[in-house]
Write an enzyme that holds these catalytic residues in place. Structure first.
Site: not given
Length: 258
Positions: A158, A165
């Site tokens: 990720y 995020k």
């Protein structure tokens, strides 16, 4: 009952029928909201054609291009909302991007350009769009964004999107504090992994989904509709006391230690 009749809702980030934004748009429509949707403009008009065809059953009253890296397009979008609707009640932010090369391998190899681009599109855009929406939310409103567990825990591959995020989730809190006195609530939904156009760029996404199916208390991942239901709740008066929060819709995966 959950009732959004008389509410004007702008939904960003619809790309195709797998988009989480599409699931949200469907649920807002089913609750009575008047929809506006955006698409990412491209030279051949492929995204516009796909999005227009997809959302036709929802009868949106506004369909506009929006590239958050183009300030003129963002200004034009909110000018159109002001001129056609007069006010905005709901903003759905479903925008994120990182290059495929930044979503696999070692995090330390991310380029300055890739890092900056990911945070600009995936995190700053919430600040940008919320700032544009603020003067149009004259009767209060609700802003909802999408995040993921990779913003608070390390998730393989990720990488830079996890950093984006994490920043996005702090944006939610700062915006909630600023907008609260105006009756505007700001929240995020942290969805479990769903196979979408965006998630397909993450290395090992199918392994992530299968892992959730094995570990999560509900023994499955979630659907776009389930995320859409939560978004509709957060946009309704039923959630009038909730702001600055990250709501997990992940079949309970986030509670598990191992």
């Amino acid at each position: 009952m959950l009732d959004l009749n008389g509410k004007n809702a702008l939904v960003t980030g619809i790309a195709n029928e797998r988009s989480i934004a599409w699931g949200i748009a469907q649920q807002l429509h089913s609750c009575g909201a008047n929809l506006g949707v955006t698409y990412l403009p491209d030279d051949k008009g492929r995204f516009e054609k796909k999005v227009r065809s997809l959302v036709e059953p929802l009868n949106p009253s506004i369909i506009m291009p929006c590239n958050v890296q183009d300030d003129a397009l963002v200004t034009s979008l909110f000018d159109t909302i002001r001129d056609q609707w007069g006010k905005l009640d709901i903003l759905i932010h479903c925008l994120a991007f990182a290059g495929k090369e930044e979503l696999s391998g070692d995090f330390s190899t991310v380029s300055r350009e890739g890092f900056t681009r990911a945070l600009d599109i995936s995190s700053y855009s919430l600040v940008q769009l919320s700032g544009a929406a603020k003067p149009l939310m004259t009767s209060g409103g609700s802003i909802v964004t999408l995040t993921y567990l990779g913003g608070v825990r390390v998730v393989p591959n990720y990488n830079v999107m996890g950093i984006a995020k994490a920043a996005l989730e702090m944006n939610v809190r700062y915006l909630a504090a600023e907008f609260g006195p105006l009756g505007i609530r700001v929240n995020g939904i942290s969805s479990g992994p769903i196979r979408t156009l965006a998630s397909s760029a993450v290395g090992g996404i199918l392994d992530m989904i299968h892992h959730v199916e094995e570990i999560a208390p509900l023994k499955r991942t979630v659907t776009q509709t389930e995320v859409g239901n939560t978004a509709a709740f957060l946009c309704s008066d039923l959630s009038s006391g909730i702001t600055g929060q990250i709501i997990y819709v992940d079949s309970g995966y986030c509670i598990m230690g191992m």
